[in-house]
Write an enzyme that holds these catalytic residues in place. Structure first.
Site, PDB file in Angstrom:
ATOM      1  N   SER A   6       0.926  -1.469  -0.290  1.00  0.00           N
ATOM      2  CA  SER A   6       0.241  -0.041  -0.302  1.00  0.00           C
ATOM      3  C   SER A   6       1.320   0.930   0.123  1.00  0.00           C
ATOM      4  CB  SER A   6      -1.205   0.038   0.930  1.00  0.00           C
ATOM      5  OG  SER A   6       0.011  -0.016   2.871  1.00  0.00           O
ATOM      6  N   GLY A  63      -9.432  -5.457   4.075  1.00  0.00           N
ATOM      7  CA  GLY A  63      -9.185  -6.464   2.692  1.00  0.00           C
ATOM      8  C   GLY A  63      -9.193  -5.724   1.250  1.00  0.00           C
ATOM      9  N   ALA A  64      -9.436  -4.790   1.746  1.00  0.00           N
ATOM     10  CA  ALA A  64      -9.162  -4.199   0.189  1.00  0.00           C
ATOM     11  C   ALA A  64      -7.848  -4.369  -0.393  1.00  0.00           C
ATOM     12  CB  ALA A  64      -9.440  -2.529  -0.113  1.00  0.00           C
ATOM     13  N   GLY A  65      -6.533  -4.553  -0.310  1.00  0.00           N
ATOM     14  CA  GLY A  65      -5.921  -4.370  -0.882  1.00  0.00           C
ATOM     15  C   GLY A  65      -5.605  -6.182  -0.639  1.00  0.00           C
ATOM     16  N   ASP A  66      -6.219  -6.930  -0.312  1.00  0.00           N
ATOM     17  CA  ASP A  66      -6.065  -8.060  -0.477  1.00  0.00           C
ATOM     18  C   ASP A  66      -6.986  -8.301  -1.886  1.00  0.00           C
ATOM     19  OD1 ASP A  66      -4.973  -8.654   1.829  1.00  0.00           O
ATOM     20  OD2 ASP A  66      -6.045  -8.784   2.891  1.00  0.00           O
ATOM     21  N   ASN A 126      -7.621  -3.410  -9.231  1.00  0.00           N
ATOM     22  CA  ASN A 126      -8.261  -2.012  -9.238  1.00  0.00           C
ATOM     23  C   ASN A 126      -9.940  -2.309  -8.127  1.00  0.00           C
ATOM     24  OD1 ASN A 126      -6.018  -0.789  -8.495  1.00  0.00           O
ATOM     25  ND2 ASN A 126      -6.415   0.766 -10.361  1.00  0.00           N
TER      26      ASN A 126
END
Length: 297
Positions: free
Chosen positions: A192, A242-245, A269
């Site tokens: 990130s 969990g967005a990055g995952d 994305n």
């Protein structure tokens, strides 16, 4: 009797599979001093969830305690003497006077590390080192490099440390970890924008591809001789956990299915944006996803 052609096809199928390494967790989301949600967590759960939505085959190595409370698609290793890793996520915008602080994360319980001997004795085309609670050891990542053609690593698995008193997650410089010498042997390092400051991107990009996510601003892909920004998708954020995952799952799934890196990052994305709009592990409409993929790619 297995024919040569059948054997080759089976070998090809095995090598196309993805190995995901990281523990499942119990996530507790706390907002305004009240528990908002309790859900399945861990990068491995979010990534495998994306893979399921896109029908991407994978193997998953994860450890939990006997208290693990969720039904999952990929059975974890149960450690009877320990409890499942637990994270408390304090989500309060502007917490501690920092307008950019989405959450304070605390590891309140930790299961067993994943060791090299826990990994399958077979080859994989892709491997993903995606620990969240310190469960991936340098020797485990090294073993992944040995059995996978290409390894993708999330920097959170490499630079997280935990306060000895209350388990608050802190970050250390990548060069200070035992993972640093392995960087020239991995394919992609994902971070990130907040985590990226804990490494020298200009140096690391000489050794491997670097993908830096930046929330509503999309992501940027760096490689030795260039870089490329990838546009975001609009989303109404309800839970950033969990967005990055989910992004990483979409990114690797795209590569597995033959997309070029920019297109795979765009797919990442999309999944990141879908993830933040739901509390806990997101649910995806498979038919809508397939229709979007067909129309876009």
């Amino acid at each position: 009797m297995v024919t040569t052609a059948e054997s080759a096809a089976h070998k090809s199928q095995q090598q196309s599979r993805v190995l995901i390494v990281g523990n499942y967790c119990h996530d507790v989301l706390i907002q305004n001093n009240a528990v908002k949600a309790v859900s399945l967590g861990g990068a491995a759960s979010f990534i495998s969830n994306v893979f399921n939505g896109l029908s991407v085959s994978c193997n998953l190595v994860s450890k939990v305690g006997e208290d693990f409370k969720y039904t999952v698609s990929y059975t974890p290793i149960v450690i009877p003497t320990l409890k499942t890793t637990v994270f408390h996520s304090y989500f309060d915008p502007g917490l501690h006077g920092n307008d950019h602080q989405d959450r304070i994360l605390k590891r309140v319980c930790a299961c067993d590390p994943i060791r090299p001997s826990d990994l399958p004795d077979t080859r994989f085309k892709y491997g993903m080192g995606v620990g969240v609670g310190g469960e991936i050891l340098p020797e485990t990542l090294e073993r992944m490099i040995e059995i996978c053609d290409v390894v993708f690593a999330d920097i959170q698995a490499l630079i997280r440390v935990f306060d000895s008193v209350d388990g608050t997650v802190k970050l250390v410089k990548l060069e200070e970890t035992g993972f640093y010498p392995l960087l020239p042997r991995i394919g992609v390092l994902k971070a990130s924008s907040e985590e990226a400051v804990f490494m020298d991107v200009e140096e690391v990009r000489k050794w491997c591809c670097v993908v830096v996510t930046n929330g509503k601003h999309g992501c940027k892909v760096y490689w030795k001789d260039g870089e490329l920004g990838i546009s975001p998708f609009l989303a109404n954020q309800d839970d950033p956990t969990g967005a990055g995952d989910s992004f990483f799952g979409g990114f690797v799934a795209g590569l597995v299915q033959g997309l070029a890196v920019p297109d795979a990052a765009l797919l990442g994305n999309l999944f990141g944006s879908l993830s933040v709009e739901q509390v806990g592990l997101p649910k995806f409409d498979t038919r809508l996803l397939q229709a979007w993929l067909v129309s876009t790619f």
